[in-house]
Design a protein around this motif. Structure first.
Motif, PDB file in Angstrom:
ATOM      1  N   THR A 128       0.822  -1.218   0.000  1.00 56.98           N
ATOM      2  CA  THR A 128       0.000   0.000   0.000  1.00 56.98           C
ATOM      3  C   THR A 128       0.850   1.260   0.000  1.00 56.98           C
ATOM      4  O   THR A 128       0.348   2.348  -0.299  1.00 56.98           O
ATOM      5  CB  THR A 128      -0.950   0.040   1.201  1.00 56.98           C
ATOM      6  OG1 THR A 128      -0.198   0.174   2.424  1.00 56.98           O
ATOM      7  CG2 THR A 128      -1.819  -1.204   1.272  1.00 56.98           C
ATOM      8  N   GLY A 131       3.814   1.156  -1.750  1.00 58.41           N
ATOM      9  CA  GLY A 131       4.698   0.945  -2.884  1.00 58.41           C
ATOM     10  C   GLY A 131       5.996   0.249  -2.538  1.00 58.41           C
ATOM     11  O   GLY A 131       7.050   0.580  -3.098  1.00 58.41           O
ATOM     12  N   ASP A 158       7.334   0.820 -10.379  1.00 63.16           N
ATOM     13  CA  ASP A 158       6.122   1.213 -11.100  1.00 63.16           C
ATOM     14  C   ASP A 158       4.883   1.128 -10.205  1.00 63.16           C
ATOM     15  O   ASP A 158       3.797   0.780 -10.661  1.00 63.16           O
ATOM     16  CB  ASP A 158       5.936   0.342 -12.334  1.00 63.16           C
ATOM     17  CG  ASP A 158       5.885  -1.148 -11.993  1.00 63.16           C
ATOM     18  OD1 ASP A 158       6.187  -1.506 -10.830  1.00 63.16           O
ATOM     19  OD2 ASP A 158       5.535  -1.945 -12.892  1.00 63.16           O
ATOM     20  N   ALA A 159       5.072   1.444  -8.930  1.00 60.27           N
ATOM     21  CA  ALA A 159       3.945   1.398  -8.000  1.00 60.27           C
ATOM     22  C   ALA A 159       2.903   2.435  -8.396  1.00 60.27           C
ATOM     23  O   ALA A 159       3.221   3.482  -8.983  1.00 60.27           O
ATOM     24  CB  ALA A 159       4.427   1.675  -6.582  1.00 60.27           C
ATOM     25  N   PRO A 160       1.631   2.181  -8.093  1.00 62.56           N
ATOM     26  CA  PRO A 160       0.582   3.168  -8.386  1.00 62.56           C
ATOM     27  C   PRO A 160       0.888   4.503  -7.709  1.00 62.56           C
ATOM     28  O   PRO A 160       1.500   4.560  -6.635  1.00 62.56           O
ATOM     29  CB  PRO A 160      -0.673   2.518  -7.800  1.00 62.56           C
ATOM     30  CG  PRO A 160      -0.374   1.053  -7.761  1.00 62.56           C
ATOM     31  CD  PRO A 160       1.090   0.946  -7.496  1.00 62.56           C
ATOM     32  N   ALA A 161       0.454   5.562  -8.332  1.00 61.28           N
ATOM     33  CA  ALA A 161       0.734   6.904  -7.816  1.00 61.28           C
ATOM     34  C   ALA A 161       0.211   7.079  -6.404  1.00 61.28           C
ATOM     35  O   ALA A 161       0.843   7.749  -5.563  1.00 61.28           O
ATOM     36  CB  ALA A 161       0.108   7.950  -8.744  1.00 61.28           C
ATOM     37  N   GLU A 162      -0.927   6.471  -6.112  1.00 63.69           N
ATOM     38  CA  GLU A 162      -1.501   6.583  -4.767  1.00 63.69           C
ATOM     39  C   GLU A 162      -0.576   5.958  -3.727  1.00 63.69           C
ATOM     40  O   GLU A 162      -0.383   6.502  -2.638  1.00 63.69           O
ATOM     41  CB  GLU A 162      -2.873   5.905  -4.725  1.00 63.69           C
ATOM     42  CG  GLU A 162      -3.584   6.037  -3.392  1.00 63.69           C
ATOM     43  CD  GLU A 162      -4.933   5.335  -3.400  1.00 63.69           C
ATOM     44  OE1 GLU A 162      -5.771   5.648  -2.534  1.00 63.69           O
ATOM     45  OE2 GLU A 162      -5.149   4.465  -4.282  1.00 63.69           O
TER      46      GLU A 162
END
Length: 620
Positions: free
Chosen positions: A494, A496, A601-605
């Motif tokens: 959560t 990243g 490449d973790a989600p921006a959130e």
């Protein structure tokens, strides 16, 4: 770790200036109206690690007076028999006449026929500089009060005076949380409880200090250090320390109200010290044989941990430690929070203060998660129950071997993991909430007003912060009262961060230490439940002779015997156990090695959460 007194502020207190020969840590106080207990300490025998202590007790009733050496020390939970280092004890009445002295146990001198006044002298042998014991030599006097001073059991509410006789010709000055006076050699405590909670560092000290603006007015935080480093190294240390203190104040949402408006880090970093940290009401002891030049980050980590305690444990105080017992072991069910959450927050403070970077912080969190996930001790005790083990493990020694490697997981470590898991759970599940908010709620409910707490009170604070009592109950049932390990892989994702077992780690027989000789490999430590050797029935003291016919006379020989094999292979192992040679079957497995790294490449959130997790809060 133990407030057992309430400071009586009869008149307003002001910060006293630095006095010649003493580091004033407090303010001038009015003369007490009750006859104080008076101590004096001198160091004529410092070449031989000795101090001479004098104690004067006046205006006592006609009955017996029990004088004792403590068996425990604030911040420690196990027994420490300090009376063993006291000798040449001389006790008289106020006129120097003999009195009757009974010894009901090794820790007590019961004085009879004293006529209302008692005089005591004794020699203290002191040669361990840490948070529990005392050390006296030509370089310094490092004094932990319970390890140094007798106390009158039934007179602990009386004020105390201490006179320090600094050796002639030395450059020694005194650093302490005791209140200073107009006399630079005389210090005071409001009562015996505060006195016993007040360590002293007496040496040629280097000082750095900074002022903080608080809701209570300006307060001073200072470092008083005995060390062999350079001025530049101390300056860097102090700058980091200042940043850490501000970041922790931001975590709790405010500063403690330090009595005498001052807080002191008493640091002794010399080769003859032992590594430790120990918090007190308005000061903390920091000791290490490491140097500022080589061990800066580790030393600052201990500083951060102990300063968290200025809030948690010193003022947000477990009910189980209120009051602190100087005569018996102190057991607490709340150390997973008081010590464990503190162990999480010290790393948080380091990254937010810029002492460590995000990659190092993430690596530490991955190591913490791995330790908890793999620990076999979770089968036997919950974090609450592990906290209750402190009298057996907190700087305690045991002559007989124990099985702690399989039955114990430190409440420091497990509690830190719970803190990590809860912080990430709050960030991902409740918009705008973090562990900081829980600590601030605990500060409001229990710290500012100093109302002792129990386990249920922490759950209630979490329910209040989240507005979700069901979540708070389920979290506590699973991870605090229960024995489950949080799903760290999902939680770290959560923010990243990847956390996973390596699938190419080498094979191994287990984590037990092996001593190789030409007769084979002796198992030097207990084997760990779940490891190949443990499951094969091998344990400490056994000798590994041959693995599938290959003699195990060196680490290279063991590595060669494992080469070409795969996880799950069952291999014959010849061992010698208590005089009997036998063959067991070992099922090989990979050494557990974890990958912990930010996900590119973790989600921006998730990246946003990670950035917020480590971002400074103090706004300095």
């Amino acid at each position: 770790m133990r407030r057992t007194w309430a400071l009586r502020r009869i008149l307003p207190l002001v910060v006293a200036p630095l006095l010649a020969g003493a580091l004033a840590v407090g303010a001038e106080e009015p003369e007490p109206t009750v006859t104080p207990i008076r101590y004096e300490i001198s160091f004529e025998g410092r070449d031989h690690r000795e101090a001479r202590v004098r104690l004067q007790v006046d205006d006592v009733g006609p009955g017996p007076v029990a004088l004792r050496m403590s068996r425990t020390s604030p911040g420690r939970y196990a027994l420490h028999e300090f009376a063993k280092n006291v000798y040449d004890v001389r006790i008289t009445d106020g006129e120097g006449r003999p009195v009757t002295v009974e010894r009901p146990d090794p820790h007590q001198w019961t004085v009879i026929g004293h006529g209302g006044a008692i005089r005591v002298e004794y020699t203290l042998y002191a040669d361990r500089a840490d948070g529990t014991y005392s050390q006296v030599d030509r370089s310094h006097a490092h004094l932990n009060a319970p390890a140094t001073f007798m106390f009158a059991r039934d007179l602990m509410e009386r004020p105390v005076e201490l006179r320090v006789r600094v050796p002639r010709g030395s450059d020694w000055v005194v650093a302490t949380q005791l209140a200073s006076t107009d006399d630079p050699t005389l210090f005071r405590a409001p009562d015996g409880h505060y006195f016993m909670d007040s360590p002293l560092e007496i040496a040629d000290l280097d000082i750095r200090e900074w002022e903080v603006q608080t809701e209570h007015g300006p307060q001073t935080i200072r470092v008083a250090m005995h060390h062999l480093g350079t001025e530049a190294e101390l300056d860097l240390y102090a700058r980091h320390a200042e940043a850490i203190t501000h970041e922790l104040a931001a975590v709790f949402g405010g500063w403690p109200d330090f009595e005498f408006d001052r807080y002191t880090f008493l640091a002794s970093y010399v080769p003859w010290a032992s590594g430790d940290g120990m918090e007190h009401r308005n000061s903390t002891v920091l000791t290490s044989n490491g140097s500022l030049g080589l061990s800066m980050t580790g030393l600052l980590g201990t500083l951060a941990h102990e300063f968290v305690h200025a809030w948690s444990i010193e003022r947000i105080r477990p009910a189980s430690l209120e009051p602190f017992d100087f005569e018996a072991a102190n057991m607490s069910r709340e150390l997973w929070f008081g010590e464990g959450f503190t162990s999480y927050l010290d790393d948080v403070a380091l990254v937010r203060a810029g002492v460590i970077d995000t990659d190092e912080f993430v690596r530490r969190m991955g190591g913490l998660a791995a330790t908890i996930t793999e620990a076999p001790g979770r089968r036997f005790f919950s974090p609450v129950e592990m906290s209750m083990q402190a009298p057996f493990v907190d700087a305690a020694t045991s002559v007989d071997p124990t099985n702690r490697g399989n039955t114990f997981l430190s409440y420091y470590t497990w509690g830190a993991g719970i803190g990590l898991a809860l912080d990430l759970e709050l960030r991902s599940r409740f918009e705008g909430l973090t562990l900081d908010h829980l600590m601030q709620e605990m500060w409001r409910r229990h710290g500012v007003v100093e109302r002792p707490y129990e386990v249920d009170d922490v759950e209630a604070a979490l329910a209040a912060v989240t507005g979700d009592a069901a979540f708070a109950r389920s979290f506590f049932d699973a991870y605090v009262r229960g024995r489950e390990a949080p799903d760290f892989a999902a939680l770290l994702a959560t923010v990243g961060v990847e956390w996973a077992l390596r699938d190419d780690a080498p094979l191994y027989l287990g984590g037990a230490g092996l001593r190789f000789t030409d007769r084979g490999a002796e198992v030097a430590t207990n084997t760990t439940a779940g490891d190949p050797l443990y499951e094969a029935g091998v344990d400490r003291g056994d000798r590994l002779l041959r693995l599938d016919g290959a003699p195990l006379t060196s680490s290279d020989a063991l590595e060669g015997a494992l080469a070409g094999r795969a996880p799950g292979d069952e291999v014959p192992l010849v061992i010698e156990s208590r005089g009997e040679e036998r063959t067991v079957r070992v099922i090989l497995r990979r050494r557990p090695q974890w990958v912990t790294q930010p996900i590119d490449d973790a989600p921006a959130e998730a990246v946003s959460r990670r950035d917020a997790w480590v971002a400074p809060r103090a706004g300095r």
